[in-house]
Design an enzyme around this catalytic site. Structure first.
Site, mmCIF file in Angstrom:
data_model
loop_
_atom_site.group_PDB
_atom_site.id
_atom_site.type_symbol
_atom_site.label_atom_id
_atom_site.label_comp_id
_atom_site.label_asym_id
_atom_site.label_seq_id
_atom_site.Cartn_x
_atom_site.Cartn_y
_atom_site.Cartn_z
ATOM 1 N N THR A 38 0.639 -1.276 -0.088
ATOM 2 C CA THR A 38 -0.059 -0.111 -0.001
ATOM 3 C C THR A 38 0.200 1.265 0.014
ATOM 4 O O THR A 38 2.124 1.061 0.226
ATOM 5 C CB THR A 38 -1.052 0.072 1.918
ATOM 6 O OG1 THR A 38 0.172 -0.110 1.772
ATOM 7 C CG2 THR A 38 -2.019 -0.928 1.480
ATOM 8 N N PHE A 75 -12.158 -0.518 11.567
ATOM 9 C CA PHE A 75 -12.106 -0.704 10.337
ATOM 10 C C PHE A 75 -12.913 -0.250 9.047
ATOM 11 O O PHE A 75 -12.925 0.018 8.401
ATOM 12 C CB PHE A 75 -11.707 -1.698 9.786
ATOM 13 C CG PHE A 75 -9.948 -2.185 9.908
ATOM 14 C CD1 PHE A 75 -9.037 -0.834 10.233
ATOM 15 C CD2 PHE A 75 -8.870 -2.563 9.413
ATOM 16 C CE1 PHE A 75 -7.671 -0.550 10.495
ATOM 17 C CE2 PHE A 75 -7.602 -3.088 9.472
ATOM 18 C CZ PHE A 75 -6.483 -1.440 9.894
ATOM 19 N N HIS A 133 -7.699 -11.742 -2.772
ATOM 20 C CA HIS A 133 -6.825 -10.612 -2.416
ATOM 21 C C HIS A 133 -6.923 -10.487 -0.838
ATOM 22 O O HIS A 133 -7.655 -10.082 -0.206
ATOM 23 C CB HIS A 133 -6.784 -9.355 -2.683
ATOM 24 C CG HIS A 133 -5.934 -8.004 -2.644
ATOM 25 N ND1 HIS A 133 -4.905 -8.363 -3.065
ATOM 26 C CD2 HIS A 133 -6.104 -7.216 -1.794
ATOM 27 C CE1 HIS A 133 -4.216 -7.495 -3.074
ATOM 28 N NE2 HIS A 133 -4.928 -6.736 -2.261
#
Ligand SMILES: Cc1cc2nc3c(=O)[nH]c(=O)nc-3n(C[C@H](O)[C@H](O)[C@H](O)COP(=O)(O)OP(=O)(O)OC[C@H]3O[C@@H](n4cnc5c(N)ncnc54)[C@H](O)[C@@H]3O)c2cc1C
Length: 293
Positions: free
Chosen positions: A47, A217, A267
């Site tokens: 990222t 999150f 993923h």
């Protein structure tokens, strides 16, 4: 190799890492990558931070993974805090180092800010970055999508219009935001196909590592916590190892259902930890992704 070519022959399993805050954290990330290599990932991604030195670490880890670990890579890139020229410079460095894949993102507004404002001469949206990449480089390109809608979007139909624009601007495939109810993924794919989006849509899966983190999150991403998971998160609120084991079982069931339904790949948001994803892949026995002894 471009990931679109991998997708043409197999259903990739991939792992996402994030750059550490300081350079002395890089070896630990590479060690985790090394531990997970026994599961033969088709590619790994790193990222892109909100700013500062971690961005250089993204490049460093990407290059190390490609060169030393010999794993195919996808570099994340955002529009945050950089002019077009600066972003062009990052793309040139990636290209010069032989990186063949990027995921083009807008990035989030800085903490505390209500909306994303590009720097003067910067890109406003992932669609603009995609346009620039396709006009100037030969990368394989992915983009992000949000089964439950992006938090800033006015409604799901408008959000899908912009996902379609990302594909029209050159995204070879899409990776989803995390979700804990597979129904959201299946509904999204159905709506995307109806909107004329034909590229592979790879589910992004975040195994629960601890209850508080998942609550944070999901609050940020606007993802629903299904009632059965909600109860489990409460049950293991003060028991990190219990939460992690519960997370392994929950994600194993989630991925098993997705895989059996024929998803084009998976993923994993690894969060730089090998334990949960290793156990999930041990549980799943996906062909080509067994643990190599
Ligand atoms: C797989 C994945 C990987 C990620 N990796 C990173 C990372 O490495 N670093 C990081 O900082 N963040 C990352 N993110 C988070 C991402 O940056 C945020 O979700 C961000 O808020 C939106 O990025 P985007 O690329 O989807 O933006 P955009 O596609 O620009 O979308 C943002 C909002 O604008 C709307 N929109 C899109 N295009 C247009 C347009 N042309 N005109 C008007 N409105 C438009 C959309 O509907 C949406 O509401 C990732 C997210 C995912 C799902």
């Amino acid at each position: 190799m471009k990931i679109k070519d991998i997708l043409a022959t197999t259903r990739p399993v991939s792992f996402e890492f994030f750059p550490p805050r300081a350079a002395d954290g890089i070896p630990a990330v590479l060690e985790t990558l090394d531990e997970l290599k026994v599961f033969c990932p088709d590619y790994v991604s790193v990222t892109y931070g909100a700013g500062g030195s971690t961005r250089a670490f993204t490049e460093e880890i990407t290059f190390e993974a490609k060169r030393k670990a010999g794993v195919e890579v996808m570099a994340h890139l955002t529009c945050v805090g950089q002019t077009k020229e600066e972003i062009h410079g990052v793309l040139e460095r990636l290209n010069a180092e032989g990186v063949e894949n990027i995921i083009a993102l807008r990035g989030d507004p800085p903490r505390g800010a209500m909306e994303f404002v590009p720097v003067e001469g910067g890109f406003q949206h992932a669609t603009d970055l995609l346009e620039h990449v396709k006009a100037n480089f030969d990368f394989g390109v992915a983009a992000a999508c949000y089964p439950e809608g992006h938090t800033e979007s006015v409604d799901l139909v408008t959000d899908m219009k912009f996902v379609k624009q990302k594909v029209d601007n050159g995204a070879d495939f899409l990776i989803t935001q995390l979700f804990y109810d597979n129904r959201h993924y299946f509904d999204f794919v159905e709506r995307a196909r109806a909107a004329g989006i034909e590229v592979p849509i790879i589910p992004g899966v975040l195994p629960v590592l601890n209850s508080g983190q998942v609550r944070r999150f999901t609050a940020l991403s606007g993802s629903e916590i299904p009632p059965e998971l909600d109860k489990l998160l409460d049950k293991y609120a003060d028991n990190e190892s219990g939460a992690r084991d519960m997370g392994v079982e929950y994600a194993s069931a989630q991925v098993r259902e997705l895989w059996d339904a024929g998803v084009p790949g998976v993923h994993f948001y690894v969060l730089n930890r090998s334990y949960s994803v290793s156990r999930i892949l041990d549980n799943l026995t996906i062909p080509g992704h067994h643990r190599l002894d």
